[in-house]
Design a protein around this motif. Structure first.
Motif, PDB file in Angstrom:
ATOM      1  N   SER A 325       0.823  -1.205   0.000  1.00 11.92           N
ATOM      2  CA  SER A 325       0.000   0.000   0.000  1.00 11.92           C
ATOM      3  C   SER A 325       0.861   1.261   0.000  1.00 11.92           C
ATOM      4  CB  SER A 325      -0.927  -0.005   1.218  1.00 11.92           C
ATOM      5  OG  SER A 325      -0.187  -0.101   2.423  1.00 11.92           O
ATOM      6  N   VAL A 326       2.021   1.215   0.658  1.00 14.06           N
ATOM      7  CA  VAL A 326       2.926   2.365   0.674  1.00 14.06           C
ATOM      8  C   VAL A 326       3.501   2.607  -0.712  1.00 14.06           C
ATOM      9  CG1 VAL A 326       5.110   3.238   1.587  1.00 14.06           C
ATOM     10  CG2 VAL A 326       3.480   2.125   3.118  1.00 14.06           C
ATOM     11  N   ILE A 327       3.957   1.537  -1.366  1.00 13.69           N
ATOM     12  CA  ILE A 327       4.530   1.670  -2.710  1.00 13.69           C
ATOM     13  C   ILE A 327       3.479   2.180  -3.689  1.00 13.69           C
ATOM     14  CG2 ILE A 327       5.620   0.431  -4.606  1.00 13.69           C
ATOM     15  CD1 ILE A 327       6.769  -1.507  -2.564  1.00 13.69           C
ATOM     16  N   ILE A 328       2.295   1.590  -3.635  1.00 13.88           N
ATOM     17  CA  ILE A 328       1.222   2.021  -4.538  1.00 13.88           C
ATOM     18  C   ILE A 328       0.843   3.475  -4.247  1.00 13.88           C
ATOM     19  CG2 ILE A 328      -1.186   1.637  -5.188  1.00 13.88           C
ATOM     20  CD1 ILE A 328      -0.732  -1.340  -4.612  1.00 13.88           C
ATOM     21  N   GLY A 329       0.803   3.836  -2.969  1.00 15.88           N
ATOM     22  CA  GLY A 329       0.461   5.207  -2.605  1.00 15.88           C
ATOM     23  C   GLY A 329       1.458   6.218  -3.134  1.00 15.88           C
ATOM     24  N   ILE A 330       2.753   5.910  -3.027  1.00 15.15           N
ATOM     25  CA  ILE A 330       3.785   6.815  -3.553  1.00 15.15           C
ATOM     26  C   ILE A 330       3.654   6.947  -5.065  1.00 15.15           C
ATOM     27  CG2 ILE A 330       6.272   7.100  -3.882  1.00 15.15           C
ATOM     28  CD1 ILE A 330       6.673   5.800  -1.150  1.00 15.15           C
ATOM     29  N   ILE A 331       3.382   5.856  -5.747  1.00 13.36           N
ATOM     30  CA  ILE A 331       3.199   5.900  -7.201  1.00 13.36           C
ATOM     31  C   ILE A 331       1.993   6.767  -7.568  1.00 13.36           C
ATOM     32  CG2 ILE A 331       2.593   4.497  -9.215  1.00 13.36           C
ATOM     33  CD1 ILE A 331       4.266   2.238  -7.965  1.00 13.36           C
ATOM     34  N   VAL A 332       0.904   6.616  -6.826  1.00 11.74           N
ATOM     35  CA  VAL A 332      -0.297   7.423  -7.095  1.00 11.74           C
ATOM     36  C   VAL A 332      -0.012   8.904  -6.853  1.00 11.74           C
ATOM     37  CG1 VAL A 332      -2.652   7.912  -6.326  1.00 11.74           C
ATOM     38  CG2 VAL A 332      -1.905   5.543  -6.641  1.00 11.74           C
ATOM     39  N   VAL A 333       0.701   9.209  -5.756  1.00 13.05           N
ATOM     40  CA  VAL A 333       1.020  10.604  -5.440  1.00 13.05           C
ATOM     41  C   VAL A 333       1.884  11.234  -6.521  1.00 13.05           C
ATOM     42  CG1 VAL A 333       2.307  12.081  -3.851  1.00 13.05           C
ATOM     43  CG2 VAL A 333       0.727  10.375  -2.958  1.00 13.05           C
ATOM     44  N   ARG A 334       2.951  10.537  -6.924  1.00 14.55           N
ATOM     45  CA  ARG A 334       3.922  11.135  -7.828  1.00 14.55           C
ATOM     46  C   ARG A 334       3.460  11.122  -9.286  1.00 14.55           C
ATOM     47  NH1 ARG A 334       7.623  13.676  -5.528  1.00 14.55           N
ATOM     48  NH2 ARG A 334       7.647  14.622  -7.582  1.00 14.55           N
ATOM     49  N   TYR A 335       2.698  10.123  -9.700  1.00 12.03           N
ATOM     50  CA  TYR A 335       2.391   9.972 -11.122  1.00 12.03           C
ATOM     51  C   TYR A 335       0.938  10.281 -11.492  1.00 12.03           C
ATOM     52  CZ  TYR A 335       6.936   7.700 -11.385  1.00 12.03           C
ATOM     53  OH  TYR A 335       8.283   7.431 -11.322  1.00 12.03           O
ATOM     54  N   ILE A 336       0.086  10.533 -10.486  1.00  8.97           N
ATOM     55  CA  ILE A 336      -1.312  10.863 -10.797  1.00  8.97           C
ATOM     56  C   ILE A 336      -1.715  12.182 -10.151  1.00  8.97           C
ATOM     57  CG2 ILE A 336      -3.710  10.140 -10.588  1.00  8.97           C
ATOM     58  CD1 ILE A 336      -2.810   7.252 -10.715  1.00  8.97           C
ATOM     59  N   LEU A 337      -1.611  12.259  -8.824  1.00  6.78           N
ATOM     60  CA  LEU A 337      -2.112  13.430  -8.119  1.00  6.78           C
ATOM     61  C   LEU A 337      -1.262  14.677  -8.359  1.00  6.78           C
ATOM     62  CD1 LEU A 337      -3.138  11.780  -4.720  1.00  6.78           C
ATOM     63  CD2 LEU A 337      -4.550  12.247  -6.732  1.00  6.78           C
ATOM     64  N   LEU A 338       0.053  14.558  -8.195  1.00  6.17           N
ATOM     65  CA  LEU A 338       0.918  15.726  -8.377  1.00  6.17           C
ATOM     66  C   LEU A 338       0.843  16.303  -9.785  1.00  6.17           C
ATOM     67  CD1 LEU A 338       4.178  15.061  -6.305  1.00  6.17           C
ATOM     68  CD2 LEU A 338       2.642  17.017  -6.127  1.00  6.17           C
ATOM     69  N   PRO A 339       0.906  15.493 -10.856  1.00  7.38           N
ATOM     70  CA  PRO A 339       0.756  16.085 -12.203  1.00  7.38           C
ATOM     71  C   PRO A 339      -0.563  16.798 -12.413  1.00  7.38           C
ATOM     72  CG  PRO A 339       1.702  13.883 -12.351  1.00  7.38           C
ATOM     73  CD  PRO A 339       1.275  14.067 -10.934  1.00  7.38           C
ATOM     74  N   ILE A 340      -1.647  16.277 -11.822  1.00 12.44           N
ATOM     75  CA  ILE A 340      -2.949  16.950 -11.953  1.00 12.44           C
ATOM     76  C   ILE A 340      -2.899  18.313 -11.263  1.00 12.44           C
ATOM     77  CG2 ILE A 340      -5.375  16.847 -11.302  1.00 12.44           C
ATOM     78  CD1 ILE A 340      -5.238  13.821 -11.641  1.00 12.44           C
ATOM     79  N   PHE A 341      -2.336  18.340 -10.052  1.00 14.74           N
ATOM     80  CA  PHE A 341      -2.147  19.625  -9.376  1.00 14.74           C
ATOM     81  C   PHE A 341      -1.283  20.556 -10.222  1.00 14.74           C
ATOM     82  CE2 PHE A 341      -3.478  17.470  -5.424  1.00 14.74           C
ATOM     83  CZ  PHE A 341      -4.224  18.481  -4.837  1.00 14.74           C
ATOM     84  N   GLY A 342      -0.256  20.013 -10.854  1.00 17.35           N
ATOM     85  CA  GLY A 342       0.637  20.837 -11.663  1.00 17.35           C
ATOM     86  C   GLY A 342      -0.062  21.495 -12.834  1.00 17.35           C
ATOM     87  N   VAL A 343      -0.905  20.743 -13.527  1.00 17.10           N
ATOM     88  CA  VAL A 343      -1.647  21.306 -14.669  1.00 17.10           C
ATOM     89  C   VAL A 343      -2.541  22.446 -14.205  1.00 17.10           C
ATOM     90  CG1 VAL A 343      -3.386  20.815 -16.410  1.00 17.10           C
ATOM     91  CG2 VAL A 343      -1.547  19.165 -16.008  1.00 17.10           C
ATOM     92  N   VAL A 344      -3.236  22.247 -13.092  1.00 20.52           N
ATOM     93  CA  VAL A 344      -4.141  23.286 -12.583  1.00 20.52           C
ATOM     94  C   VAL A 344      -3.362  24.532 -12.172  1.00 20.52           C
ATOM     95  CG1 VAL A 344      -5.791  23.853 -10.762  1.00 20.52           C
ATOM     96  CG2 VAL A 344      -5.850  21.590 -11.838  1.00 20.52           C
TER      97      VAL A 344
END
Length: 418
Positions: A325-344
Motif C-alpha cells: 500500500s505504501v509503494i502504490i500510494g507513492i506511485i499514485v502521489v507522484r504519477y497521478i495526483l501531483l501532475p494533476i495539481f501541476g496542470v491546474v
C-alpha cells in the motif's frame, strides 16, 4: 507535431536514463561486484561533497543572470509548491497506510522531492535536439532549456538538502538511543566490571578531534536529536521550551547547509553579480579556468548518480518488507495526483499573467510535478544508514513505471503548451 512525434520525443530521454540505470545494476551483481556496497558508499560521498555542488554551482553561475531571475521568479515558488503538496499528500498516505515510524521520513521524502536534477538535465536537451521539436530553433531551445533546468536544479537542491534532508535525518535518529541502551545494559550485566576493565573502555578522547570525517556532521545531527528527545521526556512544559531553546542556540548552522546548497548559493552570487560574472564566466574571463574546472566536475554527477541508483535498485529485486500500500500510494502521489495539481497550478498562473507565454518554460514548470522521486534520497538513506533496502524497492518500482508515466505526461504537457 503529431501525437506520435510528441510521444517519441518524450520517450527518448527516458530510455537514456533507463539504459544507464540498467548498466549500474549490471555492474553491481555479485559476479562483477564493481559497484559493491563499499564502492557505492564512497561514490555517494564523492557525489555529495564534490560532484553535486560543482554541478549546481557551475550551471547556475553560467546560465542565470539578474535579468533572467526577474523573468523566472515563478519557478522557485512552483518548486516549493511541489514540495509542499507532495508533503501533504505523503502525510495523508502515512496516516491512511499506517506506515511504520522508520519509513515515514522515506515516504515523505519520496512524495515531496522529485528528480529535479539529472532527469530534466537529460530530458530537456534531448527534447530540444529531436528533429522537428515542438519548441522551435534547436540552439535557442537548448540554451534556454539549460537555463531553466539549471535554476530548477539549484532551487531543488536547496529545498532537497535543507528540507527533505532534515526530515529524513529526524526520522532516522528516533531510534538512535536504542543501541546505546543495549550497550549500557550489556555493560551493567557484565560480571567482569573492574576498575582495570573500565579504564580500558574509556580510551576515547574527552575533547573533539580537530580533524573529522565527512560523516561526523550526520553523527552530530543524530546526537542533537537524541538530546532533544531525551529532554522532552522530562520536566514541565515551560521547562521543555527552555531546554529546547538552549539546544537550538547550540546548533552549528553551518552544518545545516549541505554542500549542494552551498554550491547553489555560490552559483547565485557569481551569476547575479556582474563583477564576479565577468571574472569567471566566458572564454575571455581571466579566471574562466575555475568555472571550466567546476563544470568538468559537475558533468560527472549525472552518470555517477544514475549508475549508483541502478546499483541500489538491485536490492529492490531481492525484495523488502515495504507495504504494498505504501509503494502504490507513492506511485499514485507522484504519477497521478501531483501532475494533476501541476496542470491546474501552471495553467492558472498563465491565465493570471504570472508566467510568461513561453512554451518551453511552461513545459519545464509542468514537468516538475511529474518526475520520479529524487535519486539523492537513496544517497541520504546510505548516509544515515537506515532504510536502504526499503528505498531500493520504492525507487525500483517508481523508476520502472517512470518510463510509462513520464512519457505519457510529457506528451500531454507538450500538447497543452503547444
Amino acid at each position: 507535431m503529431g501525437v506520435v512525434d510528441l510521444f517519441i520525443a518524450s520517450l527518448m530521454p527516458v530510455l537514456k536514463v533507463l539504459l544507464i540505470t540498467a548498466l549500474g545494476s549490471f555492474l553491481a551483481i555479485d559476479r562483477f561486484d564493481i559497484l559493491g556496497v563499499d564502492a557505492r558508499k564512497h561514490l555517494n560521498n564523492v557525489v555529495f561533497f564534490v560532484f553535486n555542488p560543482a554541478l549546481v554551482g557551475s550551471n547556475l553561475a553560467k546560465y542565470i543572470t539578474l535579468r533572467s531571475m526577474g523573468i523566472l521568479w515563478f519557478m522557485p515558488f512552483n518548486i516549493l509548491l511541489t514540495f509542499i503538496i507532495g508533503s501533504v499528500l505523503g502525510w495523508l498516505l502515512i496516516k491512511s497506510t499506517k506506515a511504520p515510524n522508520g519509513l515515514r521520513g522515506l515516504v515523505l521524502g519520496c512524495c515531496s522531492a522529485g528528480n529535479l536534477g539529472n532527469m530534466p538535465l537529460i530530458f530537456i536537451p534531448a527534447v530540444c535536439k529531436e528533429r522537428g521539436g515542438p519548441f522551435g530553433d534547436v540552439d535557442v531551445c537548448y540554451t534556454h532549456g539549460l537555463a531553466y533546468v539549471s535554476l530548477s536544479m539549484a532551487i531543488g537542491a536547496i529545498y532537497m538538502w535543507s528540507y527533505v534532508y532534515n526530515i529524513m535525518r529526524i526520522y532516522s535518529s528516533k531510534d538512535c538511543e536504542v543501541p546505546k541502551v543495549e550497550a549500557f545494559a550489556k555493560v551493567a550485566k557484565s560480571p567482569r566490571e573492574t576498575p582495570e576493565n573500565l579504564s580500558k573502555v574509556s580510551t576515547g578522547p574527552l575533547l573533539p578531534l580537530q580533524g573529522h570525517s565527512p560523516n561526523e556532521d550526520h553523527i552530530d545531527h543524530f546526537e542533537l536529536d537524541c538530546a532533544m528527545s531525551k529532554r522532552k521526556a522530562e520536566g514541565s512544559f515551560l521547562e521543555r521550551i527552555k531546554q529546547s531553546l538552549q539546544v537550538f542556540t547550540k546548533i552549528n548552522f553551518r552544518r545545516l547547509l549541505a554542500p549542494s546548497t552551498s554550491g547553489a548559493l555560490v552559483g547565485f552570487v557569481v551569476g547575479v553579480i556582474p563583477q564576479f560574472r565577468k571574472a569567471l564566466i566566458g572564454d575571455n574571463a581571466p579566471l574562466h579556468v575555475v568555472q571550466d574546472s567546476a563544470s568538468l566536475l559537475g558533468e560527472a554527477a549525472i552518470p555517477t548518480v544514475t549508475l549508483v541508483v541502478g546499483a541500489n535498485l538491485l536490492k529492490g529485486l531481492k525484495g523488502s518488507e515495504v507495504q504494498r500500500s505504501v509503494i502504490i500510494g507513492i506511485i499514485v502521489v507522484r504519477y497521478i495526483l501531483l501532475p494533476i495539481f501541476g496542470v491546474v497550478i501552471v495553467k492558472s498562473a498563465v491565465r493570471l499573467g504570472l508566467v510568461q507565454s513561453n512554451p518551453l518554460y511552461q513545459f519545464v514548470l509542468l514537468l516538475q510535478y511529474a518526475l520520479p522521486p529524487a535519486m539523492n534520497i537513496g544517497t541520504m538513506t546510505q548516509l544515515f544508514g537506515t532504510g536502504e533496502s526499503e528505498c531500493s524497492v520504492i525507487l525500483l518500482w517508481t523508476y520502472a513505471l517512470a518510463s510509462i508515466s513520464l512519457t505519457l505526461w510529457s506528451t500531454l504537457f507538450m500538447w497543452l503548451v503547444g
